[in-house]
Design a protein around this motif. Structure first.
Motif, PDB file in Angstrom:
ATOM      1  N   LYS A 202       0.818  -1.219   0.000  1.00 15.85           N
ATOM      2  CA  LYS A 202       0.000   0.000   0.000  1.00 15.85           C
ATOM      3  C   LYS A 202       0.848   1.265   0.000  1.00 15.85           C
ATOM      4  CE  LYS A 202      -4.129  -2.124   1.554  1.00 15.85           C
ATOM      5  NZ  LYS A 202      -4.274  -3.027   0.472  1.00 15.85           N
ATOM      6  N   ASP A 203       0.792   2.059   1.055  1.00 18.49           N
ATOM      7  CA  ASP A 203       1.420   3.374   1.072  1.00 18.49           C
ATOM      8  C   ASP A 203       2.890   3.377   1.498  1.00 18.49           C
ATOM      9  OD1 ASP A 203      -0.981   4.508   0.297  1.00 18.49           O
ATOM     10  OD2 ASP A 203      -1.653   4.762   2.368  1.00 18.49           O
ATOM     11  N   ILE A 204       3.453   2.210   1.769  1.00 18.78           N
ATOM     12  CA  ILE A 204       4.840   2.219   2.238  1.00 18.78           C
ATOM     13  C   ILE A 204       5.839   1.803   1.164  1.00 18.78           C
ATOM     14  CG2 ILE A 204       4.201   1.822   4.640  1.00 18.78           C
ATOM     15  CD1 ILE A 204       5.133  -1.101   4.225  1.00 18.78           C
ATOM     16  N   LEU A 205       5.359   1.538  -0.052  1.00 19.16           N
ATOM     17  CA  LEU A 205       6.258   1.108  -1.117  1.00 19.16           C
ATOM     18  C   LEU A 205       5.904   1.807  -2.414  1.00 19.16           C
ATOM     19  CD1 LEU A 205       8.496  -0.902  -2.076  1.00 19.16           C
ATOM     20  CD2 LEU A 205       6.633  -2.449  -2.675  1.00 19.16           C
ATOM     21  N   GLN A 206       6.906   2.342  -3.056  1.00 22.63           N
ATOM     22  CA  GLN A 206       6.742   2.922  -4.379  1.00 22.63           C
ATOM     23  C   GLN A 206       7.700   2.192  -5.311  1.00 22.63           C
ATOM     24  OE1 GLN A 206       7.703   7.072  -4.598  1.00 22.63           O
ATOM     25  NE2 GLN A 206       7.361   7.168  -6.792  1.00 22.63           N
ATOM     26  N   ILE A 207       7.199   1.665  -6.413  1.00 24.86           N
ATOM     27  CA  ILE A 207       8.044   0.958  -7.366  1.00 24.86           C
ATOM     28  C   ILE A 207       8.355   1.893  -8.527  1.00 24.86           C
ATOM     29  CG2 ILE A 207       8.219  -0.990  -8.953  1.00 24.86           C
ATOM     30  CD1 ILE A 207       6.364  -2.535  -7.053  1.00 24.86           C
ATOM     31  N   ILE A 208       9.645   2.065  -8.799  1.00 27.38           N
ATOM     32  CA  ILE A 208      10.106   2.922  -9.884  1.00 27.38           C
ATOM     33  C   ILE A 208      10.925   2.057 -10.836  1.00 27.38           C
ATOM     34  CG2 ILE A 208      11.524   4.917 -10.497  1.00 27.38           C
ATOM     35  CD1 ILE A 208      11.037   5.929  -7.610  1.00 27.38           C
ATOM     36  N   HIS A 209      10.575   2.046 -12.105  1.00 28.78           N
ATOM     37  CA  HIS A 209      11.314   1.266 -13.095  1.00 28.78           C
ATOM     38  C   HIS A 209      12.372   2.142 -13.755  1.00 28.78           C
ATOM     39  CE1 HIS A 209       8.772  -2.247 -12.787  1.00 28.78           C
ATOM     40  NE2 HIS A 209       7.731  -1.433 -12.741  1.00 28.78           N
ATOM     41  N   ARG A 210      13.558   1.575 -13.887  1.00 31.97           N
ATOM     42  CA  ARG A 210      14.672   2.268 -14.540  1.00 31.97           C
ATOM     43  C   ARG A 210      15.367   1.299 -15.481  1.00 31.97           C
ATOM     44  NH1 ARG A 210      17.489   6.309 -10.711  1.00 31.97           N
ATOM     45  NH2 ARG A 210      15.739   7.665 -10.305  1.00 31.97           N
ATOM     46  N   GLU A 211      15.839   1.802 -16.580  1.00 32.78           N
ATOM     47  CA  GLU A 211      16.688   1.013 -17.468  1.00 32.78           C
ATOM     48  C   GLU A 211      18.103   1.014 -16.900  1.00 32.78           C
ATOM     49  OE1 GLU A 211      15.981  -0.770 -20.155  1.00 32.78           O
ATOM     50  OE2 GLU A 211      13.859  -0.285 -19.994  1.00 32.78           O
ATOM     51  N   PRO A 212      18.819  -0.087 -17.017  1.00 30.99           N
ATOM     52  CA  PRO A 212      20.206  -0.106 -16.533  1.00 30.99           C
ATOM     53  C   PRO A 212      21.061   0.877 -17.336  1.00 30.99           C
ATOM     54  CG  PRO A 212      19.444  -2.321 -17.090  1.00 30.99           C
ATOM     55  CD  PRO A 212      18.394  -1.369 -17.549  1.00 30.99           C
TER      56      PRO A 212
END
Length: 142
Positions: free
Chosen positions: A25-35
């Motif tokens: 829920k509010d304790i995790l943010q997933i951010i995608h990045r290219e290597p």
């Protein structure tokens, strides 16, 4: 707020990230990045070296804790994550010792914009993708 940063994943793993995000829920943010593919105009073709550079860049931007996916914590890291002046002086960056002449980059605790991370990143001006673990383990030691 915890931030999980990873490369875009296959559909099966992407579904797991959605489930993880829903559970946290509010304790995790997933951010995608290219290597990263280059550093200081030097090519990075080895995925492990790309990961080494990515963790430094991400910790410089956000601060926090980086752990390899095979790390198991048996004690709290709270004493290393305090926000006070004394902590800032003593623990700008925390890493384990790999052996007598190298640090282990499998777990890194760092303050945002850590001076040590900045120094470490600058050493990548001399990076050679053909030399295994030099910049990830030996350079931060020296």
């Amino acid at each position: 707020m915890a931030i999980l940063i990873g490369v875009p994943l296959a559909k099966r793993k992407e579904k797991n990230n959605v489930l993880l995000q829903e559970e946290a829920k509010d304790i995790l943010q997933i951010i995608h990045r290219e290597p990263p593919k280059t550093i200081f105009d030097r090519d990075i073709s080895n995925i492990e070296h790309q990961s080494d550079v990515a963790r430094i860049l991400i910790l410089l931007e956000y601060g926090g804790v980086y752990m390899d996916d095979d790390v198991i914590l048996v004690n709290s890291l709270d004493e290393f994550m305090q926000n006070d002046d004394e902590f800032e002086k003593r623990y700008n960056l925390v890493m384990g010792e790999e052996n007598y002449d190298a640090l282990a980059n499998s777990i890194i605790l760092a303050k945002r914009k850590s001076w040590m991370l900045k120094k470490w990143l600058l050493e990548y001006r001399f990076f050679d993708d053909n030399i295994w673990s030099d910049h990830s383990c030996f350079v931060p030691w020296g």
